[in-house]
Scaffold this motif. Sequence first.
Motif, mmCIF file in Angstrom:
data_model
loop_
_atom_site.group_PDB
_atom_site.id
_atom_site.type_symbol
_atom_site.label_atom_id
_atom_site.label_comp_id
_atom_site.label_asym_id
_atom_site.label_seq_id
_atom_site.Cartn_x
_atom_site.Cartn_y
_atom_site.Cartn_z
ATOM 1 N N ALA A 23 11.207 3.043 -3.202
ATOM 2 C CA ALA A 23 10.382 3.921 -4.039
ATOM 3 C C ALA A 23 9.129 3.179 -4.486
ATOM 4 O O ALA A 23 9.108 1.956 -4.626
ATOM 5 C CB ALA A 23 11.180 4.391 -5.250
ATOM 6 N N GLY A 24 8.081 3.947 -4.735
ATOM 7 C CA GLY A 24 6.826 3.371 -5.211
ATOM 8 C C GLY A 24 5.807 4.460 -5.396
ATOM 9 O O GLY A 24 5.972 5.579 -4.907
ATOM 10 N N SER A 25 4.730 4.129 -6.064
ATOM 11 C CA SER A 25 3.735 5.149 -6.384
ATOM 12 C C SER A 25 2.769 5.411 -5.230
ATOM 13 O O SER A 25 2.137 6.463 -5.177
ATOM 14 C CB SER A 25 2.946 4.735 -7.632
ATOM 15 O OG SER A 25 2.281 3.501 -7.418
ATOM 16 N N ARG A 30 4.916 0.747 -1.543
ATOM 17 C CA ARG A 30 6.250 0.850 -0.950
ATOM 18 C C ARG A 30 6.386 -0.119 0.230
ATOM 19 O O ARG A 30 7.389 -0.827 0.353
ATOM 20 C CB ARG A 30 6.509 2.287 -0.493
ATOM 21 C CG ARG A 30 6.478 3.325 -1.617
ATOM 22 C CD ARG A 30 6.706 4.730 -1.078
ATOM 23 N NE ARG A 30 8.079 4.867 -0.578
ATOM 24 C CZ ARG A 30 8.467 5.832 0.250
ATOM 25 N NH1 ARG A 30 7.588 6.718 0.697
ATOM 26 N NH2 ARG A 30 9.724 5.895 0.652
ATOM 27 N N TYR A 31 5.395 -0.139 1.081
ATOM 28 C CA TYR A 31 5.401 -1.023 2.246
ATOM 29 C C TYR A 31 5.499 -2.479 1.817
ATOM 30 O O TYR A 31 6.269 -3.270 2.386
ATOM 31 C CB TYR A 31 4.123 -0.763 3.046
ATOM 32 C CG TYR A 31 3.839 -1.699 4.191
ATOM 33 C CD1 TYR A 31 4.189 -1.352 5.497
ATOM 34 C CD2 TYR A 31 3.173 -2.910 3.984
ATOM 35 C CE1 TYR A 31 3.892 -2.193 6.566
ATOM 36 C CE2 TYR A 31 2.880 -3.755 5.039
ATOM 37 C CZ TYR A 31 3.246 -3.408 6.332
ATOM 38 O OH TYR A 31 2.958 -4.244 7.373
ATOM 39 N N SER A 32 4.723 -2.865 0.824
ATOM 40 C CA SER A 32 4.625 -4.273 0.431
ATOM 41 C C SER A 32 5.873 -4.783 -0.270
ATOM 42 O O SER A 32 5.997 -5.986 -0.507
ATOM 43 C CB SER A 32 3.397 -4.493 -0.459
ATOM 44 O OG SER A 32 3.555 -3.872 -1.712
ATOM 45 N N GLN A 33 6.800 -3.901 -0.616
ATOM 46 C CA GLN A 33 8.065 -4.353 -1.168
ATOM 47 C C GLN A 33 9.007 -4.885 -0.093
ATOM 48 O O GLN A 33 9.978 -5.586 -0.407
ATOM 49 C CB GLN A 33 8.750 -3.213 -1.920
ATOM 50 C CG GLN A 33 8.039 -2.791 -3.192
ATOM 51 C CD GLN A 33 8.718 -1.616 -3.839
ATOM 52 O OE1 GLN A 33 9.906 -1.663 -4.143
ATOM 53 N NE2 GLN A 33 7.982 -0.540 -4.055
ATOM 54 N N VAL A 34 8.724 -4.564 1.174
ATOM 55 C CA VAL A 34 9.575 -5.003 2.270
ATOM 56 C C VAL A 34 8.845 -5.984 3.183
ATOM 57 O O VAL A 34 9.403 -6.999 3.598
ATOM 58 C CB VAL A 34 10.063 -3.787 3.095
ATOM 59 C CG1 VAL A 34 10.962 -4.242 4.245
ATOM 60 C CG2 VAL A 34 10.802 -2.799 2.209
ATOM 61 N N LEU A 35 7.591 -5.690 3.514
ATOM 62 C CA LEU A 35 6.799 -6.513 4.421
ATOM 63 C C LEU A 35 5.649 -7.153 3.652
ATOM 64 O O LEU A 35 5.146 -6.587 2.681
ATOM 65 C CB LEU A 35 6.274 -5.656 5.570
ATOM 66 C CG LEU A 35 7.382 -4.979 6.390
ATOM 67 C CD1 LEU A 35 6.792 -3.987 7.376
ATOM 68 C CD2 LEU A 35 8.227 -6.003 7.111
ATOM 69 N N ASN A 36 5.226 -8.322 4.097
ATOM 70 C CA ASN A 36 4.274 -9.083 3.286
ATOM 71 C C ASN A 36 2.922 -9.312 3.950
ATOM 72 O O ASN A 36 2.152 -10.159 3.511
ATOM 73 C CB ASN A 36 4.888 -10.420 2.866
ATOM 74 C CG ASN A 36 5.122 -11.345 4.043
ATOM 75 O OD1 ASN A 36 5.197 -10.909 5.181
ATOM 76 N ND2 ASN A 36 5.242 -12.632 3.773
#
Length: 281
Positions: A23-25, A30-36
Amino acid sequence: MNLPYFLGCPQWQHPAWNPRLPAGSTPLERYSQVLNCVEGNTTFYATPTQAQCAQWRSQVSENFRFLLKFPRSISHDQLLAPPEKEVRDFLEIISPLNDVLGPFLLQLPATFGPQHLGNLWRFIDQLPAPLTCTVEVRHPAFFQKGDAERALNRGLRERKAARVCLDSRGLFAAKADSPAIIDAQRKKPNVPVHLLPVDAPPVIRYIGHPVLESNGEYLAPWVERVAQWIEQGVRPFVFIHMPDNGDALRLVTLWSELLNARLPEAPALHFNEKQPQMGLF
């Protein structure tokens, strides 16, 4: 152990990813919570506003990296010989991202040949520190191990600039039996895999076979190479593509599982759950 390693896709949003991302705004959050990291293809097609860049910066942590592309008019239309003001204006627009910029992804067209190398060296040399580039070439002469490739590699080594290694073997091993595969094979270059050891973080762009399980044989050498880099303290960038990038997160998952089998201490990816940014530092 937190791994000094970057993993990303050619974009930060796709409708097919919605059920899998936390989840994210915003899609980027949202993407950056998994991939960096992410390839900055958006800046190739259209220059954002400085306000947009500031918004992007607010949505990622300090450990995230954007590998932005210069506008098409600079890299393709003018073959790296634009007015200096055009480059300065672009750098000013993206300045809110300066602390989360990786090297610029300088992707050059097949029309950029050995006779244009002077443009490349002037362009890189005029970039203000600490900005850097990683360079992807597509002209056949740069893959023939002759004078042209030696001149390219020598100039990149002198400037401590990485040569992007594009691996499209999986893509071109696939039968062209769908619009997505036909389009990808038309747009992506079918070039040999040439990796240049250089004093800069390696950049790998892997374009996968549409059948997920068929990627294992092509990914295996990269798993070993990336694991060795990590063990040596090198921080590679690995970008995962698919003919239909709606499938890219499935291939990212496979990649992560293969790397984790080689390096059990490597953090596993966790989709569709709230988690901190991957602690890769």
